[in-house]
Design a protein around this motif. Structure first.
Motif, PDB file in Angstrom:
ATOM      1  N   THR A 141     -25.261 -21.942  40.458  1.00 34.25           N
ATOM      2  CA  THR A 141     -24.743 -22.583  39.248  1.00 34.25           C
ATOM      3  C   THR A 141     -24.292 -21.552  38.221  1.00 34.25           C
ATOM      4  N   THR A 142     -24.977 -20.410  38.184  1.00 35.34           N
ATOM      5  CA  THR A 142     -24.540 -19.336  37.281  1.00 35.34           C
ATOM      6  C   THR A 142     -23.160 -18.831  37.673  1.00 35.34           C
ATOM      7  N   ARG A 143     -22.926 -18.727  38.997  1.00 36.34           N
ATOM      8  CA  ARG A 143     -21.607 -18.280  39.452  1.00 36.34           C
ATOM      9  C   ARG A 143     -20.537 -19.299  39.089  1.00 36.34           C
ATOM     10  N   PHE A 144     -20.837 -20.582  39.216  1.00 33.44           N
ATOM     11  CA  PHE A 144     -19.880 -21.614  38.796  1.00 33.44           C
ATOM     12  C   PHE A 144     -19.561 -21.455  37.305  1.00 33.44           C
ATOM     13  N   LYS A 145     -20.585 -21.204  36.491  1.00 35.10           N
ATOM     14  CA  LYS A 145     -20.366 -21.010  35.048  1.00 35.10           C
ATOM     15  C   LYS A 145     -19.517 -19.779  34.794  1.00 35.10           C
ATOM     16  N   GLN A 146     -19.797 -18.694  35.523  1.00 34.97           N
ATOM     17  CA  GLN A 146     -19.035 -17.460  35.331  1.00 34.97           C
ATOM     18  C   GLN A 146     -17.568 -17.659  35.685  1.00 34.97           C
ATOM     19  N   LEU A 147     -17.312 -18.305  36.814  1.00 36.15           N
ATOM     20  CA  LEU A 147     -15.927 -18.552  37.210  1.00 36.15           C
ATOM     21  C   LEU A 147     -15.233 -19.459  36.204  1.00 36.15           C
ATOM     22  N   SER A 148     -15.950 -20.482  35.733  1.00 39.73           N
ATOM     23  CA  SER A 148     -15.364 -21.368  34.727  1.00 39.73           C
ATOM     24  C   SER A 148     -15.041 -20.590  33.454  1.00 39.73           C
ATOM     25  N   GLY A 149     -15.948 -19.683  33.066  1.00 40.69           N
ATOM     26  CA  GLY A 149     -15.697 -18.868  31.872  1.00 40.69           C
ATOM     27  C   GLY A 149     -14.514 -17.935  32.039  1.00 40.69           C
ATOM     28  N   GLN A 150     -14.375 -17.354  33.236  1.00 41.77           N
ATOM     29  CA  GLN A 150     -13.237 -16.470  33.493  1.00 41.77           C
ATOM     30  C   GLN A 150     -11.923 -17.244  33.449  1.00 41.77           C
ATOM     31  N   LEU A 151     -11.934 -18.449  33.990  1.00 38.49           N
ATOM     32  CA  LEU A 151     -10.720 -19.265  33.947  1.00 38.49           C
ATOM     33  C   LEU A 151     -10.397 -19.687  32.520  1.00 38.49           C
ATOM     34  N   ASP A 152     -11.427 -19.979  31.727  1.00 45.29           N
ATOM     35  CA  ASP A 152     -11.199 -20.291  30.308  1.00 45.29           C
ATOM     36  C   ASP A 152     -10.611 -19.084  29.581  1.00 45.29           C
ATOM     37  N   SER A 153     -11.089 -17.886  29.940  1.00 46.30           N
ATOM     38  CA  SER A 153     -10.556 -16.669  29.314  1.00 46.30           C
ATOM     39  C   SER A 153      -9.080 -16.479  29.652  1.00 46.30           C
ATOM     40  N   LEU A 154      -8.715 -16.809  30.895  1.00 46.42           N
ATOM     41  CA  LEU A 154      -7.302 -16.713  31.272  1.00 46.42           C
ATOM     42  C   LEU A 154      -6.461 -17.704  30.479  1.00 46.42           C
ATOM     43  N   ASN A 155      -7.021 -18.868  30.203  1.00 51.44           N
ATOM     44  CA  ASN A 155      -6.301 -19.834  29.373  1.00 51.44           C
ATOM     45  C   ASN A 155      -6.096 -19.288  27.968  1.00 51.44           C
ATOM     46  N   THR A 156      -7.114 -18.592  27.444  1.00 54.50           N
ATOM     47  CA  THR A 156      -6.970 -17.954  26.130  1.00 54.50           C
ATOM     48  C   THR A 156      -5.896 -16.875  26.165  1.00 54.50           C
ATOM     49  N   GLU A 157      -5.853 -16.121  27.266  1.00 52.30           N
ATOM     50  CA  GLU A 157      -4.817 -15.097  27.405  1.00 52.30           C
ATOM     51  C   GLU A 157      -3.422 -15.720  27.417  1.00 52.30           C
ATOM     52  N   VAL A 158      -3.304 -16.849  28.092  1.00 49.72           N
ATOM     53  CA  VAL A 158      -2.011 -17.542  28.105  1.00 49.72           C
ATOM     54  C   VAL A 158      -1.622 -17.934  26.681  1.00 49.72           C
ATOM     55  N   ASN A 159      -2.571 -18.484  25.930  1.00 52.94           N
ATOM     56  CA  ASN A 159      -2.291 -18.860  24.533  1.00 52.94           C
ATOM     57  C   ASN A 159      -1.860 -17.651  23.717  1.00 52.94           C
ATOM     58  N   ASN A 160      -2.606 -16.547  23.851  1.00 57.88           N
ATOM     59  CA  ASN A 160      -2.266 -15.338  23.097  1.00 57.88           C
ATOM     60  C   ASN A 160      -0.907 -14.788  23.521  1.00 57.88           C
ATOM     61  N   GLY A 161      -0.625 -14.872  24.820  1.00 55.52           N
ATOM     62  CA  GLY A 161       0.681 -14.421  25.301  1.00 55.52           C
ATOM     63  C   GLY A 161       1.813 -15.247  24.723  1.00 55.52           C
ATOM     64  N   LEU A 162       1.604 -16.554  24.625  1.00 55.87           N
ATOM     65  CA  LEU A 162       2.633 -17.422  24.047  1.00 55.87           C
ATOM     66  C   LEU A 162       2.823 -17.123  22.563  1.00 55.87           C
ATOM     67  N   LEU A 163       1.717 -16.862  21.857  1.00 54.33           N
ATOM     68  CA  LEU A 163       1.815 -16.552  20.426  1.00 54.33           C
ATOM     69  C   LEU A 163       2.602 -15.267  20.190  1.00 54.33           C
ATOM     70  N   SER A 164       2.248 -14.205  20.912  1.00 55.68           N
ATOM     71  CA  SER A 164       2.939 -12.925  20.703  1.00 55.68           C
ATOM     72  C   SER A 164       4.392 -13.007  21.161  1.00 55.68           C
ATOM     73  N   ALA A 165       4.634 -13.707  22.264  1.00 53.76           N
ATOM     74  CA  ALA A 165       6.007 -13.839  22.757  1.00 53.76           C
ATOM     75  C   ALA A 165       6.852 -14.651  21.790  1.00 53.76           C
ATOM     76  N   THR A 166       6.269 -15.680  21.188  1.00 52.13           N
ATOM     77  CA  THR A 166       6.999 -16.489  20.207  1.00 52.13           C
ATOM     78  C   THR A 166       7.461 -15.639  19.031  1.00 52.13           C
ATOM     79  N   SER A 167       6.564 -14.783  18.558  1.00 49.54           N
ATOM     80  CA  SER A 167       6.921 -13.900  17.445  1.00 49.54           C
ATOM     81  C   SER A 167       8.072 -12.972  17.830  1.00 49.54           C
ATOM     82  N   GLU A 168       8.016 -12.416  19.039  1.00 52.46           N
ATOM     83  CA  GLU A 168       9.074 -11.515  19.492  1.00 52.46           C
ATOM     84  C   GLU A 168      10.393 -12.260  19.681  1.00 52.46           C
ATOM     85  N   VAL A 169      10.335 -13.448  20.246  1.00 54.58           N
ATOM     86  CA  VAL A 169      11.561 -14.234  20.457  1.00 54.58           C
ATOM     87  C   VAL A 169      12.239 -14.527  19.131  1.00 54.58           C
ATOM     88  N   ASN A 170      11.477 -14.929  18.124  1.00 52.79           N
ATOM     89  CA  ASN A 170      12.063 -15.231  16.818  1.00 52.79           C
ATOM     90  C   ASN A 170      12.677 -13.986  16.186  1.00 52.79           C
TER      91      ASN A 170
END
Length: 625
Positions: A141-170
């Protein structure tokens, strides 16, 4: 004489500026996006002396860049696609590493857990085996939590990537619009370096958004996304913004503010890095989160069901071994009704983990997949007695829904991170079969009890003792009720238990079924627990839990390899497009050296003309002095 001096001076200035252009080319050989510049010469207007026209030398008619717009357009398209595929491949590889690397994957700990269950089935009385099963469950169950946390972190990276890219595009769209204004309506009269600067900015912009650049009649260049939305039109730049998903505030979406409207953009409307981010999130990240959650639900539900069929060392029926979250339901902020939806898992074999949109039209509910919009079969009215049933999930509607109300149902996306072991005491592991049977010592037949098992652990009379008496070889009673017909080998069942007889009973034979009781070393239910990983729990009873784990690893790896192969192929195409552009616009040092030598000789010749004119002038002065 003045004619000779003027001709020489004009030529000297023209060759000097041509040499400056050659040196400019050489100096910018490593400047990204630089296009070689070419000097064009033309004769100066001759002078009519009556007897004929006498030439006046040369002048520079134009300094232009050497460029093929078709080759530039092909390179732009290729760059945008390469940026998208590189982004998709990079992030997909990281997900693949999580599920394929033995240090982070779920497969190893999954096997360890069921190995511990198998060991318990061999010796259910061993405290060490019981503790090993708990430890294995906690590690899993700890491994399931860790994998879920890593996937959540990737989602945060996607959000941050969209934010920085939006600024550059503008920033880029504003600069391109400004340069469009500086160039005006005539690209022919614009500075070559300014045209190169605009092309380089467009290349960077397309690297973020994908798309194309279209030159208007004159000098303006308009830029569009791969979905056809205008980013730059003439001197007007559209504004890209990020907005929270109405159902999931932690998930950013993109919108384009153009002509007073907000146009939503998804992976189909964008290419480049931003398109790669959106495609990764929708095609790799979210399906992986949903499938990991589905496996967690399948494991917990199936293991809990099996555990509930057993008895622990205290003589109590088994409770939940795992605990996990229920499906999540989010309402749209624009809903006007008071309805709230509560979801629970139903038939796990029908569970697919897909996120669904539930809509109320005023009289009935409909369901569609949130990613494709495809309709999903739905039954029930939404009451507690008749819940909405769809894809293995049951939904009860509380309050009053208004027409147009919408809800997002996420069956499994948030489950993996909630999975935990519900018990801490090894003695609470229900390894024993709750009931046991025995034959009366005075029996004269050859009948022997076998395959005593629980069929309904919730039956109130399960642990109450029962006596099965044969009135003759083909009939029996249960606690006096009956008689019931009997044929050899048939299953005898009552009060949530069942068994079969080996051999043949005779008149007067009897058998008893009763509670196993506390402290039993029986391993009947431990065998059931060990077999859970091979239980056909998914896809309508056609896929085992173990197969689902292997399938997830395979699907993630396949997505990563596919993206990587596509990126490698696109890199070859991009290299070819770059070579085609450079063959026309790139600086060639050998060619520039040749031009420099030729112009240097011409410059020296022009200097000699001026020297000759000076000598002529001095001779005249000497003659009249």
């Amino acid at each position: 004489m003045s004619n000779v001096l003027s001709t020489g001076t004009g030529a000297l200035i023209a060759f000097q500026r041509a040499l400056a252009t050659v040196s400019h080319n050489v100096a910018n050989i490593n400047t990204e996006g630089y296009s070689r510049q070419k000097v064009s010469f033309a004769t100066r207007n001759p002078t009519d002396y009556g007897y004929g026209y006498v030439g006046s030398g040369t002048q520079i008619s134009d300094i232009s860049r050497v460029a093929d717009q078709l080759a530039i357009s092909r390179l732009l398209d290729s760059n945008g696609e390469l940026a998208r595929l590189n982004q998709l491949s990079s992030l997909s590889d990281r997900v693949d590493s999580l599920f394929s690397d033995t240090a982070t994957s779920v497969s190893g700990l999954w096997s360890n857990f069921f190995d511990a269950a198998s060991a318990l089935s061999s010796d259910a009385s061993s405290t060490a085996n019981r503790q090993s099963l708990l430890d294995g469950g906690n590690a899993l169950t700890t491994r399931f939590k860790q994998l879920s946390g890593q996937l959540d972190s990737l989602n945060t990276e996607v959000n941050n990537g969209l934010l920085s890219a939006t600024s550059e595009v503008n920033r880029l769209t504003q600069q391109i619009a400004q340069i469009n204004g500086q160039i005006g309506t005539s690209a022919a009269s614009a500075a070559p370096d300014l045209l190169d600067q605009r092309d380089q900015l467009i290349k960077e912009l397309v690297g973020y958004t994908g798309g194309t650049a279209v030159q208007q009649d004159g000098g303006f260049v308009n830029v569009y996304t791969s979905g056809g939305q205008a980013l730059v039109v003439g001197t007007t730049a559209s504004q890209l913004t990020t907005t929270p998903d109405p159902y999931q505030p932690g998930k950013l979406q993109l919108a384009l503010q153009t002509q007073g409207m907000n146009v939503s953009l998804d992976s189909r409307a964008l290419g480049g890095q931003m398109g790669g981010l959106l495609e990764f999130r929708s095609n790799v990240l979210e399906p992986t989160q949903a499938e990991l959650g589905r496996i967690a639900v399948g494991l917990a539900s199936s293991f809990n069901d099996a555990h509930a069929q057993g008895m622990d060392l205290y003589g109590a029926m088994g409770g939940d071994f795992f605990s996990y979250a229920t499906p999540s339901v989010s309402s749209h902020p624009a809903n006007t009704g008071t309805a709230s939806l509560t979801a629970s898992f139903g038939d796990i074999s029908q569970l697919d983990g897909q996120n669904l949109l539930l809509k109320f039209d005023g009289t009935q509910w409909t369901a569609t997949r949130s990613d494709t919009g495809a309709s999903v079969a739905l039954t029930g009215t939404g009451t507690a007695a008749d819940p909405l049933v769809l894809n293995g999930v049951q939904v009860v509607v509380g309050g009053a829904a208004a027409a147009g109300d919408r809800f997002l149902l996420q069956p499994t996306a948030n489950v993996a991170g909630s999975l935990s072991v519900a018990i801490t005491d090894p003695s609470r592991i229900a390894a024993a079969t709750p009931v046991k049977g025995s034959a009366t010592l005075s029996n004269l037949g050859t009948g022997k009890l076998s395959n005593v098992q629980v069929t309904d652990s919730t039956n109130a009379n399960l642990l109450a003792g029962s006596t099965i008496a044969f009135t003759d070889a083909t009939h029996y009673t249960i606690d006096g009720a009956g008689p019931y017909a009997y044929t050899a080998g048939q299953t005898i069942a009552a009060n949530g238990w069942s068994f079969t007889l080996d051999g043949a009973p005779v008149t007067g034979d009897s058998f008893t079924i009763g509670s196993t009781g506390a402290g039993s070393a029986d391993n009947g239910n431990a065998k059931r627990l060990a077999a859970v990983e091979d239980l056909k729990a998914f896809n309508g009873g056609t896929m085992s839990l173990n197969g689902a784990v292997a399938g997830l690893t395979t699907s993630v790896g396949s997505a990563a390899r596919s993206a990587d192969y596509a990126a490698q192929a696109q890199q070859v195409i991009n290299d070819q497009a770059q070579a085609a552009r450079d063959s026309v616009s790139g600086v060639n040092l050998d060619e520039e050296a040749s031009d420099m030598l030729r112009l240097q000789q011409a410059y020296q010749a022009a200097s000699q003309i001026i020297s000759t004119a000076d000598t002529m002038f001095q001779s005249i002065l000497g003659a009249i002095r």
